[in-house]
Write an enzyme that holds these catalytic residues in place. Structure first.
Site, PDB file in Angstrom:
ATOM      1  N   ARG A  39      -8.812  -9.188   3.545  1.00 47.82           N
ATOM      2  CA  ARG A  39      -8.783 -10.546   4.122  1.00 47.82           C
ATOM      3  C   ARG A  39      -9.627 -10.604   5.407  1.00 47.82           C
ATOM      4  NH1 ARG A  39      -2.401 -11.406   3.997  1.00 47.82           N
ATOM      5  NH2 ARG A  39      -2.556  -9.150   4.251  1.00 47.82           N
ATOM      6  N   TYR A 153       5.758   2.710  -7.694  1.00 43.51           N
ATOM      7  CA  TYR A 153       5.515   2.726  -6.244  1.00 43.51           C
ATOM      8  C   TYR A 153       5.931   4.076  -5.660  1.00 43.51           C
ATOM      9  CZ  TYR A 153       5.672   1.791  -1.281  1.00 43.51           C
ATOM     10  OH  TYR A 153       5.464   1.872   0.070  1.00 43.51           O
TER      11      TYR A 153
HETATM   12  P1  NDP Z   1       1.616  -5.168   4.682  1.00 44.07           P
HETATM   13  O1  NDP Z   1       1.702  -5.879   3.371  1.00 44.07           O
HETATM   14  O2  NDP Z   1       1.989  -5.891   5.911  1.00 44.07           O
HETATM   15  O3  NDP Z   1       0.164  -4.548   4.861  1.00 44.07           O
HETATM   16  C1  NDP Z   1      -0.527  -3.958   3.789  1.00 44.07           C
HETATM   17  C2  NDP Z   1      -1.980  -3.874   4.142  1.00 44.07           C
HETATM   18  O4  NDP Z   1      -2.691  -3.233   3.066  1.00 44.07           O
HETATM   19  C3  NDP Z   1      -2.614  -5.227   4.360  1.00 44.07           C
HETATM   20  O5  NDP Z   1      -3.425  -5.181   5.514  1.00 44.07           O
HETATM   21  C4  NDP Z   1      -3.481  -5.412   3.131  1.00 44.07           C
HETATM   22  O6  NDP Z   1      -4.650  -6.147   3.491  1.00 44.07           O
HETATM   23  C5  NDP Z   1      -3.863  -3.969   2.816  1.00 44.07           C
HETATM   24  N1  NDP Z   1      -4.318  -3.796   1.447  1.00 44.07           N
HETATM   25  C6  NDP Z   1      -3.628  -3.985   0.294  1.00 44.07           C
HETATM   26  N2  NDP Z   1      -4.411  -3.768  -0.762  1.00 44.07           N
HETATM   27  C7  NDP Z   1      -5.630  -3.428  -0.261  1.00 44.07           C
HETATM   28  C8  NDP Z   1      -6.870  -3.089  -0.849  1.00 44.07           C
HETATM   29  N3  NDP Z   1      -7.024  -3.046  -2.187  1.00 44.07           N
HETATM   30  N4  NDP Z   1      -7.922  -2.803  -0.071  1.00 44.07           N
HETATM   31  C9  NDP Z   1      -7.774  -2.842   1.288  1.00 44.07           C
HETATM   32  N5  NDP Z   1      -6.643  -3.154   1.902  1.00 44.07           N
HETATM   33  C10 NDP Z   1      -5.575  -3.446   1.132  1.00 44.07           C
HETATM   34  O7  NDP Z   1       2.550  -3.863   4.497  1.00 44.07           O
HETATM   35  P2  NDP Z   1       2.857  -2.638   5.485  1.00 44.07           P
HETATM   36  O8  NDP Z   1       2.130  -2.761   6.747  1.00 44.07           O
HETATM   37  O9  NDP Z   1       4.318  -2.481   5.512  1.00 44.07           O
HETATM   38  O10 NDP Z   1       2.281  -1.452   4.607  1.00 44.07           O
HETATM   39  C11 NDP Z   1       1.306  -0.544   5.072  1.00 44.07           C
HETATM   40  C12 NDP Z   1       1.502   0.772   4.332  1.00 44.07           C
HETATM   41  O11 NDP Z   1       2.764   1.330   4.656  1.00 44.07           O
HETATM   42  C13 NDP Z   1       1.459   0.672   2.821  1.00 44.07           C
HETATM   43  O12 NDP Z   1       0.768   1.803   2.308  1.00 44.07           O
HETATM   44  C14 NDP Z   1       2.936   0.726   2.423  1.00 44.07           C
HETATM   45  O13 NDP Z   1       3.114   1.226   1.130  1.00 44.07           O
HETATM   46  C15 NDP Z   1       3.459   1.676   3.468  1.00 44.07           C
HETATM   47  N6  NDP Z   1       4.890   1.611   3.755  1.00 44.07           N
HETATM   48  C16 NDP Z   1       5.504   0.433   4.072  1.00 44.07           C
HETATM   49  C17 NDP Z   1       6.858   0.428   4.349  1.00 44.07           C
HETATM   50  C18 NDP Z   1       7.627  -0.818   4.661  1.00 44.07           C
HETATM   51  O14 NDP Z   1       8.863  -0.831   4.482  1.00 44.07           O
HETATM   52  N7  NDP Z   1       6.983  -1.881   5.148  1.00 44.07           N
HETATM   53  C19 NDP Z   1       7.649   1.669   4.370  1.00 44.07           C
HETATM   54  C20 NDP Z   1       6.887   2.836   3.986  1.00 44.07           C
HETATM   55  C21 NDP Z   1       5.564   2.805   3.733  1.00 44.07           C
HETATM   56  P3  NDP Z   1      -5.399  -7.220   2.584  1.00 44.07           P
HETATM   57  O15 NDP Z   1      -4.385  -7.899   1.732  1.00 44.07           O
HETATM   58  O16 NDP Z   1      -6.077  -8.101   3.574  1.00 44.07           O
HETATM   59  O17 NDP Z   1      -6.370  -6.380   1.805  1.00 44.07           O
HETATM   60  C1  8X3 Z   2       8.558   1.157   1.648  1.00 40.79           C
HETATM   61  C2  8X3 Z   2       9.940   1.644   1.842  1.00 40.79           C
HETATM   62  O1  8X3 Z   2      12.218   1.834   0.755  1.00 40.79           O
HETATM   63  O2  8X3 Z   2      11.131  -0.340   0.729  1.00 40.79           O
HETATM   64  O3  8X3 Z   2       7.752   2.185   1.230  1.00 40.79           O
HETATM   65  O4  8X3 Z   2      10.319   1.418  -0.702  1.00 40.79           O
HETATM   66  S1  8X3 Z   2      10.930   1.123   0.587  1.00 40.79           S
END
Ligand code: NDP
Ligand code: 8X3
Length: 260
Positions: A39, A153
């Site tokens: 984005r 996932y």
């Molecule tokens: P968000 O949805 O807030 O952020 C996800 C980010 O990933 C966005 O900036 C999105 O940007 C980007 N993204 C997704 N697909 C693509 C792509 N194909 N190319 C480039 N960028 C991409 O989630 P979080 O900040 O929570 O997640 C960040 C990471 O942390 C992830 O890997 C998630 O699995 C992991 N995580 C999250 C947890 C949670 O509970 N929130 C816990 C554990 C791990 P855009 O759409 O602009 O491309």
């Molecule tokens: C994100 C944490 O527990 O929602 O990776 O899958 S959980």
């Protein structure tokens, strides 16, 4: 004991959640930040907020050629990546495997596994050549602890964990560090994405409990990146205090028989 802030940091998924917070954390400490995501508008706002230390790069990490081109084409001042934060990722759906949408599985595997591997592969030769660098991958507690509907996932995040440890083996003797950060529940756009924009459903995930915040994760990433260069944190698993473990499920009064 901490070391100097890294000079240049590439953060994928910088348009929201952890990635945006990580970009802010490093920029506040004076690092140059390459902020990548799909984005462009979001990245533009982040760059406007943080100033010329931040270079927005519109990138879909699933596109291998685009990843190679983006990393190879970084301008002077941003080209020598000291820290790669492989944060871009997502969960889609919470259906049991037998009902899951296989397009969702493709997208999670393509982003969380293949995209992360492409970014790593594109950045590593420069790090190895400079004998300096740190790859920080965003895994998840879901990569270790299964839960209903976690299927693909959780599988992708188990890949991130093991890929991180294997990178350490390959990078032995180069001085390059690798860390896998594995959070539990954190309130970002994660659940809104998982539930296809259904905000009420996403909010219900965090209702009545105190989740981790994006800033909590950014601080962990910043901490591991600023430890003295002889220290490698392999894995950090962190959760909200409000999240813990439950007993195994037991299917009672279900008779499992061999087919006749
Ligand atoms: P968000 O949805 O807030 O952020 C996800 C980010 O990933 C966005 O900036 C999105 O940007 C980007 N993204 C997704 N697909 C693509 C792509 N194909 N190319 C480039 N960028 C991409 O989630 P979080 O900040 O929570 O997640 C960040 C990471 O942390 C992830 O890997 C998630 O699995 C992991 N995580 C999250 C947890 C949670 O509970 N929130 C816990 C554990 C791990 P855009 O759409 O602009 O491309
Ligand atoms: C994100 C944490 O527990 O929602 O990776 O899958 S959980």
């Amino acid at each position: 004991m901490t070391n100097a802030t890294p000079g240049t940091v590439l953060v994928t998924g910088a348009s929201s959640g952890f990635g945006a917070a990580i970009a802010r954390r490093f920029a506040a400490a004076g690092a140059r930040v390459v902020a990548a995501a799909r984005r462009a508008e979001r990245l533009g706002s982040l760059a406007a907020e943080l100033g010329p230390l931040v270079l927005p790069v519109t990138l879909d990490v699933r596109d291998r050629a685009a990843v190679t081109e983006a990393v190879g084409g970084l301008p002077a001042g941003f080209a020598e990546i000291d820290v790669l934060v492989n944060n871009a990722g997502l969960a889609l759906g919470l259906n049991p495997a037998q009902d899951a949408d296989t397009d969702d599985w493709d997208q999670m595997i393509d982003t969380n596994c293949k995209g992360l591997a492409y970014c790593t592969r594109a950045v590593l030769p420069g790090m190895v050549g400079r004998r300096r660098g740190h790859v920080i991958n965003l895994g998840s507690a879901a990569g270790t602890y299964p839960y209903p509907g976690g299927n693909a996932y959780g599988g992708t995040k188990a890949f991130v964990h093991q890929f991180s440890l294997n990178l350490r083996s390959d990078l032995h003797g180069t001085g390059i560090r690798v860390t896998c950060i594995e959070p539990g529940m954190a309130d970002t756009e994660f659940s809104t994405v998982r539930f296809s924009g259904d905000k009420a459903k996403a909010d219900a995930v965090y209702a009545g409990m105190q989740p981790l915040t994006a800033d909590d994760i950014a601080e962990s990433v910043y901490w591991v990146a600023t430890l003295p260069p002889h220290v490698n944190v392999n894995v950090i698993e962190l959760m909200p205090v409000a999240q813990s473990f439950a007993p195994f499920q037991v299917a009672r009064r279900v008779l499992i028989t061999f087919p006749a």
